[in-house]
Scaffold this motif. Sequence first.
Motif, mmCIF file in Angstrom:
data_model
loop_
_atom_site.group_PDB
_atom_site.id
_atom_site.type_symbol
_atom_site.label_atom_id
_atom_site.label_comp_id
_atom_site.label_asym_id
_atom_site.label_seq_id
_atom_site.Cartn_x
_atom_site.Cartn_y
_atom_site.Cartn_z
ATOM 1 N N GLY A 442 0.788 -1.222 0.000
ATOM 2 C CA GLY A 442 0.000 0.000 0.000
ATOM 3 C C GLY A 442 0.817 1.268 0.000
ATOM 4 N N ASP A 443 2.124 1.186 0.306
ATOM 5 C CA ASP A 443 2.962 2.372 0.283
ATOM 6 C C ASP A 443 3.574 2.556 -1.096
ATOM 7 O OD1 ASP A 443 2.477 3.022 2.907
ATOM 8 O OD2 ASP A 443 4.128 1.799 3.663
ATOM 9 N N GLY A 444 4.209 3.702 -1.278
ATOM 10 C CA GLY A 444 4.850 4.000 -2.548
ATOM 11 C C GLY A 444 6.086 3.150 -2.769
ATOM 12 N N THR A 445 6.569 3.187 -4.012
ATOM 13 C CA THR A 445 7.734 2.387 -4.374
ATOM 14 C C THR A 445 8.952 2.766 -3.550
ATOM 15 O OG1 THR A 445 6.943 2.065 -6.627
ATOM 16 C CG2 THR A 445 9.308 1.823 -6.258
ATOM 17 N N GLY A 446 9.183 4.074 -3.359
ATOM 18 C CA GLY A 446 10.351 4.502 -2.605
ATOM 19 C C GLY A 446 10.334 4.001 -1.180
ATOM 20 N N CYS A 471 16.215 -12.708 3.761
ATOM 21 C CA CYS A 471 15.419 -11.693 4.465
ATOM 22 C C CYS A 471 13.970 -11.732 3.980
ATOM 23 C CB CYS A 471 15.998 -10.310 4.242
ATOM 24 S SG CYS A 471 17.669 -10.077 4.898
ATOM 25 N N LYS A 472 13.054 -11.467 4.890
ATOM 26 C CA LYS A 472 11.625 -11.398 4.587
ATOM 27 C C LYS A 472 11.060 -10.087 5.125
ATOM 28 C CE LYS A 472 11.765 -15.571 2.909
ATOM 29 N NZ LYS A 472 11.648 -15.793 1.447
ATOM 30 N N PHE A 473 10.066 -9.573 4.419
ATOM 31 C CA PHE A 473 9.521 -8.261 4.787
ATOM 32 C C PHE A 473 8.000 -8.260 4.912
ATOM 33 C CE2 PHE A 473 13.560 -7.677 2.689
ATOM 34 C CZ PHE A 473 14.199 -6.775 3.516
ATOM 35 N N GLN A 474 7.367 -9.352 4.647
ATOM 36 C CA GLN A 474 5.911 -9.383 4.733
ATOM 37 C C GLN A 474 5.469 -9.375 6.193
ATOM 38 O OE1 GLN A 474 4.091 -12.698 2.789
ATOM 39 N NE2 GLN A 474 2.011 -12.099 3.304
ATOM 40 N N VAL A 475 4.457 -8.600 6.481
ATOM 41 C CA VAL A 475 3.890 -8.541 7.827
ATOM 42 C C VAL A 475 2.703 -9.497 7.864
ATOM 43 C CG1 VAL A 475 2.801 -7.075 9.560
ATOM 44 C CG2 VAL A 475 4.651 -6.163 8.136
ATOM 45 N N GLN A 476 2.922 -10.654 8.422
ATOM 46 C CA GLN A 476 1.868 -11.651 8.514
ATOM 47 C C GLN A 476 0.971 -11.383 9.719
ATOM 48 O OE1 GLN A 476 5.099 -14.789 8.281
ATOM 49 N NE2 GLN A 476 3.468 -15.848 7.177
ATOM 50 N N LYS A 477 -0.238 -11.835 9.626
ATOM 51 C CA LYS A 477 -1.188 -11.621 10.721
ATOM 52 C C LYS A 477 -0.709 -12.263 12.008
ATOM 53 C CE LYS A 477 -6.076 -12.091 11.912
ATOM 54 N NZ LYS A 477 -7.408 -12.581 11.476
ATOM 55 N N SER A 478 -0.069 -13.437 11.903
ATOM 56 C CA SER A 478 0.403 -14.126 13.102
ATOM 57 C C SER A 478 1.584 -13.428 13.746
ATOM 58 C CB SER A 478 0.790 -15.567 12.758
ATOM 59 O OG SER A 478 1.827 -15.591 11.782
ATOM 60 N N TRP A 567 6.030 -0.520 -7.605
ATOM 61 C CA TRP A 567 5.729 -1.635 -6.699
ATOM 62 C C TRP A 567 4.570 -1.297 -5.768
ATOM 63 C CZ3 TRP A 567 7.995 -5.759 -8.349
ATOM 64 C CH2 TRP A 567 9.268 -5.692 -8.941
ATOM 65 N N SER A 568 3.928 -0.167 -5.982
ATOM 66 C CA SER A 568 2.901 0.281 -5.044
ATOM 67 C C SER A 568 1.722 -0.675 -4.976
ATOM 68 C CB SER A 568 2.412 1.679 -5.440
ATOM 69 O OG SER A 568 3.483 2.597 -5.476
ATOM 70 N N ASP A 569 1.354 -1.266 -6.089
ATOM 71 C CA ASP A 569 0.151 -2.100 -6.137
ATOM 72 C C ASP A 569 0.460 -3.586 -6.047
ATOM 73 O OD1 ASP A 569 -1.322 0.229 -6.482
ATOM 74 O OD2 ASP A 569 -1.128 0.150 -8.676
ATOM 75 N N VAL A 570 1.713 -3.949 -5.786
ATOM 76 C CA VAL A 570 2.093 -5.359 -5.689
ATOM 77 C C VAL A 570 2.039 -5.766 -4.227
ATOM 78 C CG1 VAL A 570 3.871 -7.065 -6.177
ATOM 79 C CG2 VAL A 570 3.573 -5.101 -7.690
ATOM 80 N N SER A 571 1.371 -6.858 -3.926
ATOM 81 C CA SER A 571 1.235 -7.302 -2.550
ATOM 82 C C SER A 571 2.556 -7.869 -2.044
ATOM 83 C CB SER A 571 0.145 -8.365 -2.429
ATOM 84 O OG SER A 571 0.523 -9.550 -3.100
ATOM 85 N N PRO A 572 2.827 -7.772 -0.728
ATOM 86 C CA PRO A 572 4.083 -8.319 -0.197
ATOM 87 C C PRO A 572 4.234 -9.815 -0.446
ATOM 88 C CG PRO A 572 3.054 -6.843 1.394
ATOM 89 C CD PRO A 572 2.062 -7.038 0.292
ATOM 90 N N SER A 573 3.124 -10.557 -0.441
ATOM 91 C CA SER A 573 3.225 -12.000 -0.673
ATOM 92 C C SER A 573 3.724 -12.306 -2.073
ATOM 93 C CB SER A 573 1.863 -12.657 -0.442
ATOM 94 O OG SER A 573 0.884 -12.112 -1.311
#
Length: 773
Positions: A442-446, A471-478, A567-573
């Motif tokens: 949901g954030d901008g590319t930068g 490295c991983k950057f996705q914020v999972q619900k768990s 990359w703004s509209d690409v989901s972290p997954s």
Amino acid sequence: MGSTGHGWQQGPGHKPNPPGVVEQTPCQGRLAPSTQPWRFPGKPQAPFSLPAPRWPVECEVIQETIEHIEWVPPKPEPFCPPMGLEQELYTLGEEQGTVVYHSSPALQGSCFTRARVGGAPGPLSSPAAPLEGPQDTTLLFESRFESGNLQKAIKVGPYEYVLTLRPDLYTAKHMQWFYFRVQNTRREPLYRFTIVNMAKPKSLYGQGLQPLLYSQQDAQSRGIGWRRMGTDVCYYRGSAGEPPMFRLSWTVRFPHDGDTCFFASCYPYTYSDLQRYLRALAADPARSRYCAVQALCHSLAGNTVYLLTITSPGGTAGKRVVVASARVHPGESGGSWAMRGFLDFLLSAHADARLLRRLFVFKVVPMLNPDGVVVGNSRCSLAGRDPNRAYGMALPGSFPGVWHLRAMVQRVLAEREVLLYCDFHGHSRKNNVFMYGCDAGGDGTGTRLRQRVFPLMLSKNAPNKFSFSSCKFQVQKSREGTGRVSMWRLGVSHSYTLEVAFSGSTLGERRSSHFSVEDLESLGRLLCDTLLDFCDPAPAKFQQCLLEADALLQQQMGREPGSGGSWSDVSPSELESSTSGSDSSVSDGIPDDFHSPDRPMEPHRRKRLQRQRARNSLRRTNRSLTSFPAGTRRHPVLPGVQSGGGSAREKLKASSSVTFPRAAGAGNVPRAIAGEVSVADSGVALPRAPEAGNGRCATTGRHQLNNGTSAVTHHRPPLSSCRRGATSDYSRDPAVGAIPGPSWQRGRRRPQDRAHPLTVPAVASRCSACARQ
């Protein structure tokens, strides 16, 4: 550095406050937030003694003092050849052998009640079977010392033993950390040990990791400490029940007859080790000038959770803050060694260390979960739950360490910017060192690329240890309740978990070799070096890492390099091929009796709402209960960060790779840090310290900018929640004299433990963003 086991003493054994340490009175481990202002370093602190560790009264503690010397092997220790899955030839159990050691705390209830120095009062029991004579070759086991963990040993052959680990106290799981002593050894036989109740389905023991062995005779006569030993190491599934148990098996020859040896899954670092480090720090006139030691809070057992404030003496105006913590999971002792290297470098006379102290205020909590470390837990505190899933809960009485750390960060954010948060962990299933960051989409590319810059820079400073691809950057619900995500939600834009493998590296010159204590400590220095690179006023490094991060994402998504796009509209997954990198077991969640009464319980089965009015009402209720301070973005965006930036990528080569020089040996000249430098056409703003103006280095040396190539912009931190008239989730009504808690915290009894009420005194309520430390 070693661990100390203390004998039982009459009375609580809480010593007076040592000089130089601000300590508040523990009330069954609960501590009201301090009303004292920040204590910044100044005059040297006098040497002091620290109170002995406090244990739950169910735990027996031997009176011997356990100490280990530090030693670094002359060359890296290679991985052992991995073994295939071992086929179980027979069922190992008590019926096949003789129980020679059985030590299990006599838990009187399902929850923690009280603690004392030395644990259980009265004479100690004898869990080990006595020897029948001088010819008896049975090993003598012991684990009732600080951080020790071994519950049972069964002799199933002349030199073969089946071992069972103790679960984390007040739980029935999390068996992974082991640390125990054996005596009456023989040099010639080949011994085999099998731990039959490991909890995790995968482990680095299946990829070449060896257990650690410490010989007391070798330490005394040859100066040799912990080393990797063991052959035929295999890790495989054992029982077919639910939950399934896994087995770790290895063979070893002891170096001496009649020796005293220790086994451990990772280099032990105990609560007493930390206290000895702090005692030496306070006794050092040079280092103590830069470091003030405080009590952040007290644990459930009454052990002090220490807070270190490190900066140069004098004013702190304009300084940003860096927050670091370690050992929220007690079995991940490698994080403590990395933390010690971090502190050693920050408090050293190195030019870069002096520059860091001059530019930043470091708030460091070196051991968040001292109770778990003391009793030898793998993952939990004495609340019987994972503290790294409790940052988002208003539970100061159950998880005091993480609650007060979060509240401290809120108070700091109300006054100044927190540039970085880093939580030091260990990993038992993946090699190398890597980081977890925060990218919820949901954030901008930068902004999304900036999340990846710091880990990418660290991988360049530690090419033989750090793996950026892990490295991983996705914020999972768990993971919403972790420290990394919680600090990011508060507004710390660069919030990371640093994971250090239990085994070693698969990269470069260190390929297929174990980490030593020296390797672990070097990570702290490399982290400091990366912090200076991250804030370098020269835009080349930062911009190059942005381009490389973009190119890596393009490659991972199967796009052509240099194709651009947002990359703004690409989901972290979609940006990550796997999201299962965390070493965390599935979160248990927070039990029903831990929830605050003002937070509604989510039903197991939610009734579908038919009316739009009811749905809107529920949304308003949920929004009012969130713990994000008013004015804080849910997905923080640093000032000056914009999306796009394609024109800069067209000007530079995205495929090039830069290796940054390391601090040690490379720079006796301090680096400068300038503030937010807006790079033309790049769409990003580089971080800088507010004191180095005009885009130039504060001192001459390694990093300089060409005149006229950058413009300096200054940004004020966002308004705090208190300035906007909002109150924290932890203290909703300033007029109330106590923080509401579950029924058992208000003097009532737990449903599952009617015989042992646990009361909590009233805690003064205040706005967490305003109350000063």
